[in-house]
Scaffold this motif. Structure first.
Motif, PDB file in Angstrom:
ATOM      1  N   ARG A  37       0.940  -1.116   0.032  1.00  0.00           N
ATOM      2  CA  ARG A  37      -0.096  -0.046   0.116  1.00  0.00           C
ATOM      3  C   ARG A  37       0.719   1.402   0.028  1.00  0.00           C
ATOM      4  NH1 ARG A  37      -4.129  -0.248   4.809  1.00  0.00           N
ATOM      5  NH2 ARG A  37      -4.614   1.779   3.972  1.00  0.00           N
ATOM      6  N   VAL A  38       1.914   1.299   0.905  1.00  0.00           N
ATOM      7  CA  VAL A  38       2.614   2.508   1.038  1.00  0.00           C
ATOM      8  C   VAL A  38       3.746   2.740  -0.063  1.00  0.00           C
ATOM      9  CG1 VAL A  38       4.315   3.570   2.501  1.00  0.00           C
ATOM     10  CG2 VAL A  38       2.238   2.427   3.638  1.00  0.00           C
ATOM     11  N   LEU A  39       4.329   1.914  -0.535  1.00  0.00           N
ATOM     12  CA  LEU A  39       5.334   1.825  -1.511  1.00  0.00           C
ATOM     13  C   LEU A  39       5.050   2.758  -2.906  1.00  0.00           C
ATOM     14  CD1 LEU A  39       7.660  -1.084  -1.148  1.00  0.00           C
ATOM     15  CD2 LEU A  39       8.174   1.157  -0.371  1.00  0.00           C
ATOM     16  N   PRO A  40       3.695   2.143  -3.167  1.00  0.00           N
ATOM     17  CA  PRO A  40       3.347   2.744  -4.365  1.00  0.00           C
ATOM     18  C   PRO A  40       3.035   4.475  -4.207  1.00  0.00           C
ATOM     19  CG  PRO A  40       2.281   0.789  -4.434  1.00  0.00           C
ATOM     20  CD  PRO A  40       3.153   0.950  -3.250  1.00  0.00           C
ATOM     21  N   LEU A  41       2.242   4.485  -3.099  1.00  0.00           N
ATOM     22  CA  LEU A  41       2.209   6.007  -2.580  1.00  0.00           C
ATOM     23  C   LEU A  41       3.484   6.892  -2.551  1.00  0.00           C
ATOM     24  CD1 LEU A  41      -0.783   5.755  -0.070  1.00  0.00           C
ATOM     25  CD2 LEU A  41      -0.716   6.611  -2.434  1.00  0.00           C
ATOM     26  N   LEU A  42       4.467   6.308  -1.931  1.00  0.00           N
ATOM     27  CA  LEU A  42       5.552   7.065  -1.823  1.00  0.00           C
ATOM     28  C   LEU A  42       6.285   7.286  -3.138  1.00  0.00           C
ATOM     29  CD1 LEU A  42       7.101   5.310   1.470  1.00  0.00           C
ATOM     30  CD2 LEU A  42       6.293   7.759   1.248  1.00  0.00           C
ATOM     31  N   ALA A  59       4.454   9.873  -4.639  1.00  0.00           N
ATOM     32  CA  ALA A  59       4.624  11.182  -4.192  1.00  0.00           C
ATOM     33  C   ALA A  59       6.115  11.789  -4.639  1.00  0.00           C
ATOM     34  CB  ALA A  59       4.727  11.136  -2.462  1.00  0.00           C
ATOM     35  N   GLU A  60       6.996  11.190  -4.577  1.00  0.00           N
ATOM     36  CA  GLU A  60       8.514  11.640  -5.040  1.00  0.00           C
ATOM     37  C   GLU A  60       8.317  11.989  -6.717  1.00  0.00           C
ATOM     38  OE1 GLU A  60      11.106   8.336  -4.584  1.00  0.00           O
ATOM     39  OE2 GLU A  60      11.432   9.031  -2.365  1.00  0.00           O
ATOM     40  N   ASP A  61       7.651  11.361  -7.518  1.00  0.00           N
ATOM     41  CA  ASP A  61       7.417  11.671  -8.873  1.00  0.00           C
ATOM     42  C   ASP A  61       6.619  13.040  -9.007  1.00  0.00           C
ATOM     43  OD1 ASP A  61       8.559   9.322  -9.651  1.00  0.00           O
ATOM     44  OD2 ASP A  61       6.755   8.478 -10.113  1.00  0.00           O
ATOM     45  N   ILE A  69       6.988  19.030  -9.212  1.00  0.00           N
ATOM     46  CA  ILE A  69       6.542  20.370  -8.625  1.00  0.00           C
ATOM     47  C   ILE A  69       7.838  21.161  -8.922  1.00  0.00           C
ATOM     48  CG2 ILE A  69       6.171  21.647  -6.596  1.00  0.00           C
ATOM     49  CD1 ILE A  69       4.028  19.376  -6.030  1.00  0.00           C
ATOM     50  N   ALA A  70       9.060  20.215  -8.256  1.00  0.00           N
ATOM     51  CA  ALA A  70      10.200  21.075  -8.328  1.00  0.00           C
ATOM     52  C   ALA A  70      10.747  21.826  -9.681  1.00  0.00           C
ATOM     53  CB  ALA A  70      11.415  20.180  -7.848  1.00  0.00           C
ATOM     54  N   HIS A  71      10.369  21.186 -10.806  1.00  0.00           N
ATOM     55  CA  HIS A  71      10.690  21.328 -12.002  1.00  0.00           C
ATOM     56  C   HIS A  71       9.685  22.248 -12.655  1.00  0.00           C
ATOM     57  CE1 HIS A  71      13.368  18.235 -11.560  1.00  0.00           C
ATOM     58  NE2 HIS A  71      14.358  18.724 -12.376  1.00  0.00           N
ATOM     59  N   GLY A  72       8.481  22.647 -11.776  1.00  0.00           N
ATOM     60  CA  GLY A  72       7.544  23.681 -12.299  1.00  0.00           C
ATOM     61  C   GLY A  72       6.711  22.987 -13.474  1.00  0.00           C
ATOM     62  N   GLU A  73       6.675  21.536 -13.371  1.00  0.00           N
ATOM     63  CA  GLU A  73       5.522  20.795 -14.120  1.00  0.00           C
ATOM     64  C   GLU A  73       4.137  20.779 -13.748  1.00  0.00           C
ATOM     65  OE1 GLU A  73       7.677  17.597 -15.279  1.00  0.00           O
ATOM     66  OE2 GLU A  73       9.159  18.549 -16.057  1.00  0.00           O
ATOM     67  N   GLY A 126       1.500  21.064  -9.888  1.00  0.00           N
ATOM     68  CA  GLY A 126       1.332  21.887  -8.683  1.00  0.00           C
ATOM     69  C   GLY A 126       0.055  22.785  -8.584  1.00  0.00           C
ATOM     70  N   THR A 127       0.072  23.329  -7.427  1.00  0.00           N
ATOM     71  CA  THR A 127      -1.056  24.261  -7.233  1.00  0.00           C
ATOM     72  C   THR A 127      -0.487  25.671  -6.901  1.00  0.00           C
ATOM     73  OG1 THR A 127      -2.435  22.554  -6.221  1.00  0.00           O
ATOM     74  CG2 THR A 127      -3.053  25.114  -5.781  1.00  0.00           C
TER      75      THR A 127
END
Length: 302
Positions: A71-76, A79-81, A86-90, A92-93
């Motif tokens: 359950r958790v590994l796919p969510l993590l 989230a990382e992806d 977001i970090a590359h500005g592609e 987000g909100t």
């Protein structure tokens, strides 16, 4: 403490069938993998696997841990992806805080093409009349501040996006409607309608009334531009608004626009951002769009 590493090991052993294959898939040695899991078993006080010859069988605790891993590994991973996007500005909100209350209609006209250009970026607008804009920007509650009164702080930048003139709006039959400009003392017998903002943040006070030591007969507030101007049109007061917005309403209501003082009140609207966000692509794109948008703003020479 259960860590992501433990979940990855349990999942890899189940997927590949042995500690040796799991260690190879995870790019670690088998002894390091075994040591990590023995330490977890010691901390938990229970075994994760039971050895049956060369094979491993999950215990009840191990099966539960595998269930959590699935359950958790796919969510993590997701989230990382997303955070990388977001970090590359592609993705987000973009959270926008409004301190320029009459600018909401202008903002809508900028947001529409922005959303078309950035389908993976959402927009959230916070419009509070007691909005602590700079504090919210510093505290990461918002990402962009629309304000006519920038407060320069370390780590923040303010980009001017358009000029405008603050003017007085009166009923069309008002005595001031035929005047070239209004003087501060002309408002001493008037009911002044404004947004519910502290007077020390209202241009009509700070740039017009206070320097002349004039107080209006009464000061009332309205949160809605339409209601405020309906009140003005019905002869229940006067209001101060940007020229471009006032003239727009003059086409719909019996209103007139009067300059505040002989020289007028010149203002600018700024977009405030954090310096640390300067590489976020969608934030830069919004600012460029706002700067290039040709809105019929009334300048001081209008």
């Amino acid at each position: 403490m259960i860590e992501r590493t433990h979940l990855k090991i349990v999942h890899a052993v189940e997927e590949h069938g042995s500690l040796t294959s799991a260690a190879k898939a995870l790019c670690v040695t088998q002894s390091a993998l075994s040591h990590t899991m023995r330490k977890l078993e010691d901390n938990l006080g229970t075994e994760i696997w039971l050895r049956e010859g060369r094979s491993l069988r999950l215990t009840q605790a191990g099966r539960y841990l595998l269930h959590i891993a699935n359950r958790v590994l796919p969510l993590l991973n997701y989230a990382e992806d997303k955070l990388k996007q977001i970090a590359h500005g592609e993705r987000g909100t973009l959270r926008i805080g409004m301190e320029c209350h009459p600018c909401y209609q202008w903002l809508l006209k900028v947001v529409s093409p922005f959303l078309d250009s950035w389908p993976d970026v959402d927009v959230d607008v916070k419009q509070k009349f007691q909005f602590g804009g700079v504090g919210a920007l510093l505290d990461y509650e918002i990402d962009l501040l629309v304000t006519p009164d920038p407060l320069y702080k370390k780590g923040l930048s303010f980009t001017p996006v358009f000029d405008y003139e603050q003017v007085l709006v009166v009923p069309r039959q008002h005595a001031l409607a035929e005047r070239d400009y209004a003087r501060a003392e002309d408002l001493s017998d008037e009911v002044l309608l404004t947004y519910p903002v502290a007077t020390n943040r209202l241009d009509i006070y700070t740039h017009f009334l206070n320097p002349a030591e004039v107080v209006p007969k009464q000061h009332k507030t309205s949160e809605t531009t339409e209601i405020m101007l309906q009140m003005v049109a019905s002869g229940r007061g006067v209001a101060a608004l940007p020229r471009w917005l006032a003239e727009e309403y003059c086409l719909k209501l019996p209103l007139a626009v009067v300059r505040l003082s002989k020289v007028g009140i010149a203002k600018q609207i700024y977009l405030g951002t954090r310096d640390s966000d300067e590489d976020i692509a969608y934030l830069k794109a919004f600012i460029e769009l706002a700067r290039s948008y040709n809105h019929p703003m009334g300048s001081i020479n209008h």
